[in-house]
Motif scaffolding. Structure first.
Motif, PDB file in Angstrom:
ATOM      1  N   UNK A  87       0.790  -1.124  -0.144  1.00 16.75           N
ATOM      2  CA  UNK A  87       0.062   0.093   0.089  1.00 16.75           C
ATOM      3  C   UNK A  87       0.762   1.380  -0.268  1.00 16.75           C
ATOM      4  N   UNK A  88       2.204   1.073  -0.223  1.00 20.69           N
ATOM      5  CA  UNK A  88       3.149   2.238   0.103  1.00 20.69           C
ATOM      6  C   UNK A  88       3.134   2.844  -1.423  1.00 20.69           C
ATOM      7  N   UNK A  89       3.040   2.050  -2.595  1.00 17.17           N
ATOM      8  CA  UNK A  89       3.494   2.320  -3.997  1.00 17.17           C
ATOM      9  C   UNK A  89       2.186   2.145  -4.789  1.00 17.17           C
ATOM     10  N   UNK A  90       1.989   3.126  -5.591  1.00 15.82           N
ATOM     11  CA  UNK A  90       0.889   3.197  -6.621  1.00 15.82           C
ATOM     12  C   UNK A  90       1.727   2.210  -7.746  1.00 15.82           C
ATOM     13  N   UNK A  91       0.646   1.948  -8.627  1.00 14.79           N
ATOM     14  CA  UNK A  91       1.274   0.911  -9.616  1.00 14.79           C
ATOM     15  C   UNK A  91       2.115   1.962 -10.564  1.00 14.79           C
ATOM     16  N   UNK A  92       3.269   0.937 -10.768  1.00 12.56           N
ATOM     17  CA  UNK A  92       4.285   1.870 -11.642  1.00 12.56           C
ATOM     18  C   UNK A  92       3.896   2.165 -13.081  1.00 12.56           C
ATOM     19  N   UNK A  93       4.308   3.109 -13.772  1.00 11.22           N
ATOM     20  CA  UNK A  93       3.683   3.478 -15.075  1.00 11.22           C
ATOM     21  C   UNK A  93       5.161   3.741 -15.913  1.00 11.22           C
ATOM     22  N   UNK A  94       4.906   3.615 -17.285  1.00 12.02           N
ATOM     23  CA  UNK A  94       5.806   3.980 -18.055  1.00 12.02           C
ATOM     24  C   UNK A  94       5.610   5.009 -19.171  1.00 12.02           C
ATOM     25  N   UNK A  95       6.504   5.914 -19.495  1.00 12.93           N
ATOM     26  CA  UNK A  95       6.115   6.964 -20.753  1.00 12.93           C
ATOM     27  C   UNK A  95       6.176   6.497 -22.013  1.00 12.93           C
ATOM     28  N   UNK A  96       6.413   5.288 -22.005  1.00 12.65           N
ATOM     29  CA  UNK A  96       6.239   4.630 -23.654  1.00 12.65           C
ATOM     30  C   UNK A  96       5.165   3.317 -23.491  1.00 12.65           C
ATOM     31  N   UNK A  97       4.934   2.690 -24.446  1.00 15.27           N
ATOM     32  CA  UNK A  97       3.773   1.833 -24.665  1.00 15.27           C
ATOM     33  C   UNK A  97       4.393   0.527 -24.136  1.00 15.27           C
ATOM     34  N   UNK A  98       3.583  -0.401 -23.654  1.00 20.47           N
ATOM     35  CA  UNK A  98       4.399  -1.455 -23.163  1.00 20.47           C
ATOM     36  C   UNK A  98       4.715  -2.624 -24.178  1.00 20.47           C
ATOM     37  N   UNK A  99       4.159  -2.410 -25.362  1.00 25.69           N
ATOM     38  CA  UNK A  99       4.681  -3.128 -26.662  1.00 25.69           C
ATOM     39  C   UNK A  99       5.224  -2.223 -27.724  1.00 25.69           C
ATOM     40  N   UNK A 100       6.059  -2.640 -28.456  1.00 23.02           N
ATOM     41  CA  UNK A 100       6.556  -1.767 -29.491  1.00 23.02           C
ATOM     42  C   UNK A 100       8.065  -2.249 -29.921  1.00 23.02           C
ATOM     43  N   UNK A 101       8.892  -1.393 -30.439  1.00 20.31           N
ATOM     44  CA  UNK A 101      10.071  -1.481 -31.091  1.00 20.31           C
ATOM     45  C   UNK A 101      11.126  -0.543 -30.476  1.00 20.31           C
ATOM     46  N   UNK A 102      12.483  -1.321 -30.120  1.00 20.68           N
ATOM     47  CA  UNK A 102      13.416  -0.616 -29.705  1.00 20.68           C
ATOM     48  C   UNK A 102      13.989   0.157 -30.723  1.00 20.68           C
ATOM     49  N   UNK A 103      14.268   1.518 -30.644  1.00 22.39           N
ATOM     50  CA  UNK A 103      14.781   2.536 -31.713  1.00 22.39           C
ATOM     51  C   UNK A 103      16.164   2.202 -32.251  1.00 22.39           C
TER      52      UNK A 103
END
Length: 541
Positions: A87-103
């Motif tokens: 209960x100490x941490x909200x769900x971690x989020x990313x600033x990129x999509x969970x699926x994609x391509x490494x540039x």
């Protein structure tokens, strides 16, 4: 650009791929000017992936940089998992999509770790990255330990592409679970805590006999404090009070000179001598002792320093602390300070020099067996346990170093006082024009420039002690003039990583040398990490 790498690099099926932390991110987390590669040219850095990186409460996001080195982007999937929901941490989020391509060009992406502010806890987070090369795929797991505090708002400043800036890093467990609450009430409770501490010391002194009292600052030459992270200044006692208290302590310590027998000289300096000898108690039972004293030509100032520094740890009882056993003072003779001693005990610095093959005091015998990394970590833990006990008794040592430690034949380390250390190890102390010999190259920056001592300053010196263990007592900053040490540290330079020192252990040292005292780890946090690291080492032996 300097690279921060670990010891083992294993080939993998990733082809040409880089995954790393930029120099700005490494500086922000670890206080080092380097890049940390998890995958470099398709090779996985196993040690780096196994290292759990702590994330202080003041840091709410992490940054990774990646790049596909092939001519085409590589498919990936990305997710984060909180290992135990407290209960100490909200769900971690990313600033990129969970699926994609490494540039194919370097790109930095972010993971947000927002604390709820309702619970204080250490939360284990694993960030998993799966990269596919077509015929196969490889999973990378980045382990983090996020520190969350209660009722502390999330930092408003975010650094997505932070340029390098020589500011103090938010590093290694920079907050403890209850630190926020303690700091909020410290100012209000300081006066009450000081009064209560004095009352407790008086009560304990009345209840215990002459061999088990709690020393105060007038005898132990170390400031007491009421808050572990934020020491409260206490007015220094008047000179007449200090002299009166010292005389009282010496009276409690006094033993008869006729019960002491000197056998041989163990160490000798310009005005100080250390003897091996025996002490017979009132029942004629003899025990081995070490006797510290001064030569006939020693000044009254040197005698006073011997007595004050020698009784610094008197009355403290712990298996990792060597405290004075008694004092013998007779008219027209130099005082004797007696310490319990065993035949197998040695000064830690001299022992490390012997391990390096340096002859000590004419000893031409074979050097001790070589120290392994397991030995070094265990010895560091012993010193850490001793220092933790001193801090629990409100004692700041101010001179933690190998020369002020004892080691036995089983490599068990004890912390001792620094009486006669300036005379016996003159190369470790320097005078910067203030007529005071100080351990310049062991001092934290604030202790060196402002004479501000705190538990965090002892932590800094403990990091230098660990460096001494790994280098077998090489001189720290040997190439730096003592007058230039403060500027050297202020510019961000630190001791170099020894050739045989694992990156995990050197990272601990680097955490201890953070610019700001508040950024350095606490002793309990260091104990947790070193014990876990020692456990990992013993699994492979």
């Amino acid at each position: 650009m300097r690279l921060l790498t670990f010891l083992v690099l294993l080939p993998c099926c990733l082809g040409h791929l880089n995954v790393y932390l930029s120099s700005a991110e490494v500086w922000r987390l670890l206080g080092l000017t380097a890049e940390l590669y998890y995958v470099r040219e398709g090779q996985i850095n196993v040690y780096a992936l196994n290292f759990v990186v702590p994330v202080p409460a003041t840091i709410g996001e992490l940054h990774f940089t990646w790049q596909s080195l092939t001519r085409r982007p590589l498919p990936y999937t990305l997710h984060a998992k909180v290992m135990k929901d407290s209960g100490a941490l909200h769900t971690p989020t990313f600033n990129i999509s969970n699926e994609g391509f490494v540039p194919t060009e370097p790109q930095t992406w972010r993971v947000d770790l927002p604390c709820t502010g309702t619970v204080a806890a250490e939360v284990d987070v694993t960030i998993s990255l799966n990269v596919s090369t077509g015929s196969s795929s490889t999973a990378l797991h980045f382990q983090r330990k996020k520190i969350c505090l209660k009722d502390v708002p999330r930092p408003a400043v975010r650094v997505d592409n932070a340029p390098y800036a020589p500011t103090s890093a938010d590093i290694f467990y920079a907050g403890a679970g209850c630190a926020g609450a303690v700091l909020l009430i410290a100012a209000i409770a300081a006066a009450a805590c000081r009064a209560r501490a004095r009352k407790l010391r008086r009560a304990r002194s009345d209840e215990q006999d002459a061999h088990a009292f709690l020393p105060d600052s007038s005898c132990k030459s170390a400031a007491s404090y009421t808050s572990y992270r934020r020491p409260t200044s206490i007015p220094a006692p008047a000179p007449e009070d200090r002299a009166r208290d010292l005389q009282q302590r010496i009276a409690e310590l006094t033993i008869q000179r006729c019960r002491v027998r000197l056998r041989s000289v163990a160490m000798e300096g310009t005005f100080g001598r250390v003897y091996r000898g025996t002490y017979a108690d009132e029942e004629a039972r003899e025990q081995e002792v070490l006797v510290k004293t001064v030569a006939e030509h020693a000044s009254q100032v040197q005698v006073s320093l011997l007595l004050q520094e020698g009784c610094m740890l008197y009355g403290l009882h712990h298996e990792r602390v060597l405290s004075v056993l008694g004092v013998s003072i007779e008219d027209q003779t130099a005082p004797f300070l007696l310490y319990p001693w065993n035949a197998g005990w040695k000064n830690l610095k001299q022992f490390l020099l012997m391990c390096r093959g340096v002859s000590i005091g004419g000893n031409s015998g074979p050097p001790p067996p070589p120290l392994t990394t397991q030995h070094v970590v265990r010895m560091a833990l012993h010193a850490l346990d001793g220092l933790s006990y001193l801090h629990s008794q409100h004692v700041l040592h101010k001179d933690i170093a190998a020369r002020n430690c004892i080691v036995d034949e089983n490599l068990r380390v004890m912390i001792a006082d620094n009486a006669l250390a300036r005379d016996l190890f003159p190369a470790d102390y320097h005078c910067l024009g203030d007529n005071e010999n100080r351990p310049i190259k062991w001092l934290a920056l604030e202790a060196l420039t402002k004479k501000q001592f705190s538990p965090s300053a002892d932590v800094w010196a403990l990091g230098v002690l660990m460096w001494e263990l790994t280098t077998l007592a090489h001189q720290p900053y040997a190439e730096v003039d003592p007058f230039e040490v403060a500027a050297y540290l202020r510019d961000g330079y630190r001791l170099q990583q020894p050739a045989n020192c694992p990156d995990e252990l050197f990272a601990v040292m680097a955490y201890c040398w953070a610019m700001s005292p508040d950024d350095r780890p606490t002793l309990p946090q260091l104990q947790i990490f070193l014990r876990e690291f020692h456990t990992q080492l013993t699994r492979f032996v």
